[in-house]
Design a protein around this motif. Structure first.
Motif, PDB file in Angstrom:
ATOM      1  N   ASN A  62      64.078  60.820   0.272  1.00  0.00           N
ATOM      2  CA  ASN A  62      64.026  61.137   1.712  1.00  0.00           C
ATOM      3  C   ASN A  62      63.998  59.901   2.612  1.00  0.00           C
ATOM      4  O   ASN A  62      63.711  60.013   3.807  1.00  0.00           O
ATOM      5  CB  ASN A  62      62.820  62.021   2.045  1.00  0.00           C
ATOM      6  CG  ASN A  62      62.851  63.347   1.305  1.00  0.00           C
ATOM      7  OD1 ASN A  62      63.925  63.913   1.077  1.00  0.00           O
ATOM      8  ND2 ASN A  62      61.686  63.835   0.912  1.00  0.00           N
ATOM      9  N   ALA A  63      64.288  58.722   2.058  1.00  0.00           N
ATOM     10  CA  ALA A  63      64.276  57.505   2.879  1.00  0.00           C
ATOM     11  C   ALA A  63      65.569  57.369   3.675  1.00  0.00           C
ATOM     12  O   ALA A  63      66.651  57.749   3.212  1.00  0.00           O
ATOM     13  CB  ALA A  63      64.086  56.272   2.004  1.00  0.00           C
TER      14      ALA A  63
ATOM     15  N   THR B 252      56.285  61.717   9.320  1.00  0.00           N
ATOM     16  CA  THR B 252      56.628  60.362   8.875  1.00  0.00           C
ATOM     17  C   THR B 252      58.136  60.167   8.843  1.00  0.00           C
ATOM     18  O   THR B 252      58.887  61.051   8.424  1.00  0.00           O
ATOM     19  CB  THR B 252      56.058  60.102   7.460  1.00  0.00           C
ATOM     20  OG1 THR B 252      54.638  59.952   7.541  1.00  0.00           O
ATOM     21  CG2 THR B 252      56.637  58.824   6.850  1.00  0.00           C
TER      22      THR B 252
ATOM     23  N   TYR C 219      59.499  50.030   3.689  1.00  0.00           N
ATOM     24  CA  TYR C 219      59.325  49.376   2.385  1.00  0.00           C
ATOM     25  C   TYR C 219      60.510  48.455   2.123  1.00  0.00           C
ATOM     26  O   TYR C 219      61.580  48.586   2.707  1.00  0.00           O
ATOM     27  CB  TYR C 219      59.193  50.407   1.256  1.00  0.00           C
ATOM     28  CG  TYR C 219      60.461  51.174   0.957  1.00  0.00           C
ATOM     29  CD1 TYR C 219      61.382  50.718   0.016  1.00  0.00           C
ATOM     30  CD2 TYR C 219      60.750  52.371   1.615  1.00  0.00           C
ATOM     31  CE1 TYR C 219      62.546  51.418  -0.260  1.00  0.00           C
ATOM     32  CE2 TYR C 219      61.908  53.087   1.346  1.00  0.00           C
ATOM     33  CZ  TYR C 219      62.800  52.601   0.398  1.00  0.00           C
ATOM     34  OH  TYR C 219      63.954  53.298   0.134  1.00  0.00           O
TER      35      TYR C 219
ATOM     36  N   VAL D  38      57.154  54.317   8.553  1.00  0.00           N
ATOM     37  CA  VAL D  38      56.725  53.754   7.272  1.00  0.00           C
ATOM     38  C   VAL D  38      57.898  52.995   6.663  1.00  0.00           C
ATOM     39  O   VAL D  38      58.994  53.538   6.514  1.00  0.00           O
ATOM     40  CB  VAL D  38      56.252  54.863   6.305  1.00  0.00           C
ATOM     41  CG1 VAL D  38      55.789  54.249   4.984  1.00  0.00           C
ATOM     42  CG2 VAL D  38      55.133  55.678   6.938  1.00  0.00           C
TER      43      VAL D  38
ATOM     44  N   ILE E 203      54.532  59.605   2.887  1.00  0.00           N
ATOM     45  CA  ILE E 203      55.941  59.972   2.910  1.00  0.00           C
ATOM     46  C   ILE E 203      56.160  61.468   2.699  1.00  0.00           C
ATOM     47  O   ILE E 203      57.284  61.957   2.860  1.00  0.00           O
ATOM     48  CB  ILE E 203      56.767  59.157   1.879  1.00  0.00           C
ATOM     49  CG1 ILE E 203      56.340  59.463   0.444  1.00  0.00           C
ATOM     50  CG2 ILE E 203      56.641  57.676   2.178  1.00  0.00           C
ATOM     51  CD1 ILE E 203      57.189  58.719  -0.589  1.00  0.00           C
ATOM     52  N   GLU E 204      55.096  62.201   2.379  1.00  0.00           N
ATOM     53  CA  GLU E 204      55.194  63.660   2.304  1.00  0.00           C
ATOM     54  C   GLU E 204      54.801  64.306   3.630  1.00  0.00           C
ATOM     55  O   GLU E 204      54.949  65.517   3.809  1.00  0.00           O
ATOM     56  CB  GLU E 204      54.297  64.188   1.177  1.00  0.00           C
ATOM     57  CG  GLU E 204      54.764  63.802  -0.223  1.00  0.00           C
ATOM     58  CD  GLU E 204      56.143  64.347  -0.559  1.00  0.00           C
ATOM     59  OE1 GLU E 204      56.511  65.419  -0.023  1.00  0.00           O
ATOM     60  OE2 GLU E 204      56.857  63.708  -1.353  1.00  0.00           O
TER      61      GLU E 204
ATOM     62  N   ASN F  25      52.388  57.453  -1.046  1.00  0.00           N
ATOM     63  CA  ASN F  25      52.878  58.754  -1.508  1.00  0.00           C
ATOM     64  C   ASN F  25      52.460  59.877  -0.566  1.00  0.00           C
ATOM     65  O   ASN F  25      53.225  60.808  -0.299  1.00  0.00           O
ATOM     66  CB  ASN F  25      52.364  59.048  -2.914  1.00  0.00           C
ATOM     67  CG  ASN F  25      53.182  58.352  -3.997  1.00  0.00           C
ATOM     68  OD1 ASN F  25      54.187  57.703  -3.700  1.00  0.00           O
ATOM     69  ND2 ASN F  25      52.759  58.481  -5.235  1.00  0.00           N
TER      70      ASN F  25
ATOM     71  N   LEU G 282      60.521  57.543   6.989  1.00  0.00           N
ATOM     72  CA  LEU G 282      60.511  56.510   5.952  1.00  0.00           C
ATOM     73  C   LEU G 282      61.809  55.709   6.022  1.00  0.00           C
ATOM     74  O   LEU G 282      62.901  56.277   5.973  1.00  0.00           O
ATOM     75  CB  LEU G 282      60.364  57.156   4.572  1.00  0.00           C
ATOM     76  CG  LEU G 282      60.389  56.213   3.366  1.00  0.00           C
ATOM     77  CD1 LEU G 282      59.224  55.234   3.413  1.00  0.00           C
ATOM     78  CD2 LEU G 282      60.361  57.022   2.062  1.00  0.00           C
TER      79      LEU G 282
END
Length: 343
Positions: free
Chosen positions: A166-167, A148, A198, A196, A143-144, A140, A150
């Motif tokens: 925002n990905a 970064t 996921y 980053v 990603i702020e 968390n 994402l």
């Protein structure tokens, strides 16, 4: 010695209903050097069949990738068996957020060349030189960070119904398609940005993080345990949930609700909807998003053509399917021309 299923999905479904037992849906993966995948495959099938395990498990020289369900009362026995296999001892188990006793209806243990189809030549880079694993809280924070980038390592039909805010969500059909696209798009930020990543349970990021480090990315991170583990940690530690919508899962449930946001639409009428279905015409079986109203109007089919075929007597449908290959259409997953409001 039984090494394959003897019951159909319908027969198994009936047995599950009659048993009245709660089942746990679980996924896990482990990269390891497997000397003989065929021997391990048979060992797993025999042991897990006795425990009434159902699911889809891939075994390869590079490891194991499993999505399965097990009767809750057999969970400890199942865990003990996993721990008896050296490289699977204490492996992280991702337990589903939403349980469904019918998430899997057969036990399929298959030997594959790879546990994830990534299209990579693993001999060209060090697959063990992975990115930094982070939990939900650090994720968390990362990603702020304005430095970064994402990236969602899943396919378009997965991210369409849910993703982190925002990905970057690559418009790809397969994991292998995303690797080069992401590298090209982020080529200018290999040194100045934090990459980053996921995915659903973490397995795709395991390989992708090593690949991107090999390609020159300096700061590579991956979400430990993927969206499934993230959601568990958010609930357990009362953290802010930054995931919007549903997490697509590869079983009969097709999705787990993470937030109340509906970020996608019915592919037939365009109204907000995030329910994936397969076309009821077995000769099509297309995966797409369909609302309840369209499901009723179209008899759970993707097109009027499929609706007409689905209405035929079953034996006539079988004759029409005979000798025809439909897998290419199946794997369009929502891109079919018959869908008016596809992504």
């Amino acid at each position: 010695m039984q090494l394959y299923n003897t019951l159909s999905a319908r027969e198994r479904e009936k047995l599950i209903e009659e048993a009245g037992q709660d089942r746990l849906t679980i996924s896990f993966y482990k990269y390891a050097h497997i000397g003989n995948p065929h021997i391990l495959r048979n060992h797993l099938f025999l042991a897990w069949n006795e425990m009434d395990v159902l699911g889809r498990i891939y075994v390869a020289y590079e490891g194991v990738n499993a999505q399965l369900s097990v009767p809750a009362e057999n969970f400890e026995t199942f865990k003990t068996h996993l721990d008896s296999i050296t490289f699977l001892e204490n492996v992280r188990l991702n337990i589903a957020i939403e349980q469904d006793n019918k998430s899997f209806l057969k036990l399929k243990v298959k030997v594959r060349k790879k546990i994830v189809a990534d299209g990579l030549n693993d001999n060209t880079f060090d697959v063990t030189n992975k990115g930094v694993h982070v939990g939900a809280e650090q994720f968390n924070e990362l990603i702020e960070d304005p430095d970064t980038v994402l990236v969602d390592m899943r396919n378009h039909y997965e991210s369409e119904i849910g993703h982190f805010k925002n990905a970057i969500t690559p418009d790809v059909d397969t994991f292998r398609d995303s690797l080069d696209i992401i590298e090209a798009d982020l080529a200018e930020h290999k040194e100045d940005k934090k990459l980053v990543m996921y995915c659903t349970g973490g397995i795709r990021c395991e390989k992708a993080s090593a690949y991107y480090k090999h390609k020159g990315f300096k700061n590579v991170y991956q979400l430990e345990g993927g969206i499934i583990e993230y959601t568990r940690q958010v609930k357990a530690n009362n953290l802010e949930n930054k995931f919007l919508g549903k997490n697509f899962v590869f079983d009969h449930r097709r999705g787990e609700r993470i937030s109340e946001d509906i970020i996608s639409n019915c592919h037939q009428c365009g109204k907000p909807c995030d329910t994936h279905v397969n076309c009821a015409n077995e000769a099509c079986h297309l995966l797409f998003i369909q609302c309840e109203e369209c499901a009723a109007a179209m008899d759970n089919c993707c097109s009027t053509e499929c609706q007409e075929i689905h209405a035929l007597p079953y034996e006539e449908q079988k004759k029409l399917r005979k000798g025809k290959e439909v897998s290419n259409k199946i794997f369009k997953k929502g891109r079919s021309e018959v869908l008016k409001y596809k992504k």
